[in-house]
Design a protein around this motif. Sequence first.
Motif, PDB file in Angstrom:
ATOM      1  N   SER A 188      -6.054   4.794 -61.361  1.00 52.72           N
ATOM      2  CA  SER A 188      -5.038   5.028 -60.333  1.00 52.72           C
ATOM      3  C   SER A 188      -5.449   4.396 -59.008  1.00 52.72           C
ATOM      4  N   ALA A 189      -6.745   4.491 -58.684  1.00 53.15           N
ATOM      5  CA  ALA A 189      -7.236   3.896 -57.437  1.00 53.15           C
ATOM      6  C   ALA A 189      -7.046   2.380 -57.442  1.00 53.15           C
ATOM      7  N   ILE A 190      -7.341   1.741 -58.583  1.00 47.02           N
ATOM      8  CA  ILE A 190      -7.148   0.289 -58.680  1.00 47.02           C
ATOM      9  C   ILE A 190      -5.663  -0.050 -58.565  1.00 47.02           C
ATOM     10  N   SER A 191      -4.812   0.779 -59.176  1.00 47.40           N
ATOM     11  CA  SER A 191      -3.365   0.551 -59.096  1.00 47.40           C
ATOM     12  C   SER A 191      -2.869   0.641 -57.659  1.00 47.40           C
ATOM     13  N   VAL A 192      -3.383   1.612 -56.913  1.00 50.18           N
ATOM     14  CA  VAL A 192      -2.986   1.764 -55.507  1.00 50.18           C
ATOM     15  C   VAL A 192      -3.459   0.562 -54.694  1.00 50.18           C
ATOM     16  N   ILE A 193      -4.677   0.101 -54.957  1.00 47.43           N
ATOM     17  CA  ILE A 193      -5.212  -1.072 -54.246  1.00 47.43           C
ATOM     18  C   ILE A 193      -4.339  -2.292 -54.510  1.00 47.43           C
ATOM     19  N   MET A 194      -3.954  -2.489 -55.778  1.00 45.13           N
ATOM     20  CA  MET A 194      -3.099  -3.622 -56.119  1.00 45.13           C
ATOM     21  C   MET A 194      -1.723  -3.487 -55.485  1.00 45.13           C
ATOM     22  N   ALA A 195      -1.202  -2.255 -55.438  1.00 42.27           N
ATOM     23  CA  ALA A 195       0.105  -2.031 -54.805  1.00 42.27           C
ATOM     24  C   ALA A 195       0.050  -2.381 -53.324  1.00 42.27           C
ATOM     25  N   LEU A 196      -1.036  -2.012 -52.662  1.00 42.52           N
ATOM     26  CA  LEU A 196      -1.188  -2.326 -51.239  1.00 42.52           C
ATOM     27  C   LEU A 196      -1.312  -3.825 -51.013  1.00 42.52           C
ATOM     28  N   ILE A 197      -2.051  -4.502 -51.902  1.00 34.52           N
ATOM     29  CA  ILE A 197      -2.190  -5.960 -51.795  1.00 34.52           C
ATOM     30  C   ILE A 197      -0.832  -6.633 -51.959  1.00 34.52           C
ATOM     31  N   MET A 198      -0.052  -6.168 -52.943  1.00 38.47           N
ATOM     32  CA  MET A 198       1.271  -6.747 -53.176  1.00 38.47           C
ATOM     33  C   MET A 198       2.210  -6.481 -52.016  1.00 38.47           C
ATOM     34  N   MET A 199       2.136  -5.276 -51.442  1.00 39.36           N
ATOM     35  CA  MET A 199       2.979  -4.963 -50.290  1.00 39.36           C
ATOM     36  C   MET A 199       2.633  -5.846 -49.102  1.00 39.36           C
ATOM     37  N   LEU A 200       1.340  -6.101 -48.926  1.00 39.86           N
ATOM     38  CA  LEU A 200       0.904  -6.994 -47.847  1.00 39.86           C
ATOM     39  C   LEU A 200       1.417  -8.405 -48.079  1.00 39.86           C
ATOM     40  N   LEU A 201       1.294  -8.886 -49.319  1.00 42.72           N
ATOM     41  CA  LEU A 201       1.774 -10.223 -49.639  1.00 42.72           C
ATOM     42  C   LEU A 201       3.281 -10.330 -49.461  1.00 42.72           C
ATOM     43  N   MET A 202       4.010  -9.290 -49.856  1.00 42.57           N
ATOM     44  CA  MET A 202       5.465  -9.297 -49.687  1.00 42.57           C
ATOM     45  C   MET A 202       5.862  -9.305 -48.217  1.00 42.57           C
ATOM     46  N   ALA A 203       5.087  -8.589 -47.395  1.00 47.11           N
ATOM     47  CA  ALA A 203       5.359  -8.586 -45.957  1.00 47.11           C
ATOM     48  C   ALA A 203       5.146  -9.983 -45.370  1.00 47.11           C
ATOM     49  N   LEU A 204       4.084 -10.661 -45.807  1.00 47.45           N
ATOM     50  CA  LEU A 204       3.818 -12.020 -45.338  1.00 47.45           C
ATOM     51  C   LEU A 204       4.904 -12.986 -45.805  1.00 47.45           C
ATOM     52  N   VAL A 205       5.343 -12.793 -47.058  1.00 50.85           N
ATOM     53  CA  VAL A 205       6.400 -13.656 -47.603  1.00 50.85           C
ATOM     54  C   VAL A 205       7.710 -13.449 -46.851  1.00 50.85           C
ATOM     55  N   ARG A 206       8.030 -12.205 -46.548  1.00 44.69           N
ATOM     56  CA  ARG A 206       9.257 -11.922 -45.793  1.00 44.69           C
ATOM     57  C   ARG A 206       9.205 -12.547 -44.412  1.00 44.69           C
ATOM     58  N   LYS A 207       8.035 -12.487 -43.800  1.00 45.91           N
ATOM     59  CA  LYS A 207       7.882 -13.093 -42.479  1.00 45.91           C
ATOM     60  C   LYS A 207       8.066 -14.598 -42.552  1.00 45.91           C
ATOM     61  N   ALA A 208       7.474 -15.208 -43.598  1.00 42.92           N
ATOM     62  CA  ALA A 208       7.625 -16.662 -43.775  1.00 42.92           C
ATOM     63  C   ALA A 208       9.070 -17.004 -44.116  1.00 42.92           C
ATOM     64  N   ASP A 209       9.727 -16.156 -44.909  1.00 42.14           N
ATOM     65  CA  ASP A 209      11.122 -16.392 -45.274  1.00 42.14           C
ATOM     66  C   ASP A 209      12.026 -16.323 -44.044  1.00 42.14           C
ATOM     67  N   ALA A 210      11.768 -15.318 -43.182  1.00 41.57           N
ATOM     68  CA  ALA A 210      12.566 -15.190 -41.955  1.00 41.57           C
ATOM     69  C   ALA A 210      12.380 -16.395 -41.056  1.00 41.57           C
ATOM     70  N   ARG A 211      11.148 -16.892 -40.976  1.00 41.37           N
ATOM     71  CA  ARG A 211      10.883 -18.084 -40.155  1.00 41.37           C
ATOM     72  C   ARG A 211      11.577 -19.298 -40.734  1.00 41.37           C
ATOM     73  N   ALA A 212      11.531 -19.426 -42.092  1.00 42.57           N
ATOM     74  CA  ALA A 212      12.172 -20.572 -42.746  1.00 42.57           C
ATOM     75  C   ALA A 212      13.666 -20.564 -42.520  1.00 42.57           C
ATOM     76  N   LYS A 213      14.300 -19.393 -42.612  1.00 39.98           N
ATOM     77  CA  LYS A 213      15.746 -19.285 -42.386  1.00 39.98           C
ATOM     78  C   LYS A 213      16.104 -19.604 -40.943  1.00 39.98           C
ATOM     79  N   LYS A 214      15.220 -19.153 -40.016  1.00 41.21           N
ATOM     80  CA  LYS A 214      15.464 -19.412 -38.604  1.00 41.21           C
ATOM     81  C   LYS A 214      15.388 -20.901 -38.300  1.00 41.21           C
ATOM     82  N   GLU A 215      14.377 -21.569 -38.888  1.00 43.34           N
ATOM     83  CA  GLU A 215      14.232 -23.007 -38.681  1.00 43.34           C
ATOM     84  C   GLU A 215      15.362 -23.771 -39.347  1.00 43.34           C
ATOM     85  N   GLY A 216      15.830 -23.211 -40.519  1.00 46.65           N
ATOM     86  CA  GLY A 216      16.926 -23.868 -41.224  1.00 46.65           C
ATOM     87  C   GLY A 216      18.207 -23.840 -40.430  1.00 46.65           C
ATOM     88  N   VAL A 217      18.430 -22.709 -39.729  1.00 44.30           N
ATOM     89  CA  VAL A 217      19.612 -22.607 -38.881  1.00 44.30           C
ATOM     90  C   VAL A 217      19.498 -23.542 -37.697  1.00 44.30           C
TER      91      VAL A 217
END
Length: 277
Positions: free
Chosen positions: A248-277
Motif C-alpha cells: 500500500s505504501a508503494i502504491s501511495v508513493i506511485m500515486a503521488l508521483i503520477m499526480m505530480l507528473l499530471m500536474a506538470l503535464v497540465r501546466k505544460a498543456d495550459a502553456r501550449a494552449k496559451k502559446e497556440g492562441v
Amino acid sequence: MKTFKNLVIPYVIWSSLMLLLPMLLIVFYSLISSGNTIVNFQFTLANYVRFFTDKDFLLILWRSLIIALETTVLCLLIGYPCAYYISKCSKKKQNFLIMMITLPMWINMLVRTYAWIGLLSKGGLISTILGWFGLHDVELLYTQSAVLIGMVYNFIPFMILQIHSSLTKMDGSLLEAASDLGASPMEAFWKVTFPLSLPGVISGITLVFLPAVSSFFIPKLLGGGSWYLIGNVIENQFITVGEWNFGSAISVIMALIMMLLMALVRKADARAKKEGV
C-alpha cells in the motif's frame, strides 16, 4: 435545475464507494504496521522509510521511470508521423486508418501481449525474419527489448489518436498564410503545425507514460521475471508476500508521483494552449 442536481447524487455515491473508499483504505494500510487490526492499530511511517532506504526498491523505481520514458519517446517518434499522415488523408481514408489503429484495442491487452510471446520466441515470426539477415542468435524474448516492444505496441494507439485529434482541429488556412508569407513546408510545420498540435502531444504523453510506469503484466510476460518493474513489486507484495502494508505504501508513493507528473503535464498543456492562441 434542482432536479438535475439530484441526478448527480448516485454518481457521487458510486464514486465514493468505488474510487475514494479503496484509495483511503490503501492510505490507511500504508500508515500502519502489519499485524494491526482495524480496532487496535498504531500509525507508523516505517513502510515509507523502508522503501526510500532500500536501494533495490529505488533502483526498480528508477528502472520503471526510464522504461516508461523510453516507451513514451518511441510512441511519440512513431506515432506523430502516423497521426500526421492520417490527418492529411481524405475523410473516408482517415476513418478507415483510425479504425485499423483502434481495432487491436478491441482485444484484451493481456491476450495481445501473449501473442507477442509467440512472435518474439525462437522459431517465431520475428526471429525468422532476423534469420533471413543472418541474425540467428539474437535473443528477443525475456529481454528489455521485448518489454519495450510490448509497451510501445500496447500504448501507441493512445498517442496516435490524441495527436490526430489535435491535427484535424487545426485551421488549414494558417498553413496557406504561412506559405503566402514565404515559409517553406518544413518551416510551416515547425512554426505552425507542431505548436498547434502540442496539446495532443502532451495528452498522448500522459496517456502513455502513466500506464507504462505502473504496468506489471507486460514485464512479467515478455521480460520473464528478468525485468522487474515497480508494478511487479506492488503485485508481489499483495499477492505473493502478503505484505499489504508495504504494498500500500508503494502504491501511495506511485500515486503521488503520477499526480505530480499530471500536474506538470497540465501546466505544460495550459502553456501550449496559451502559446497556440
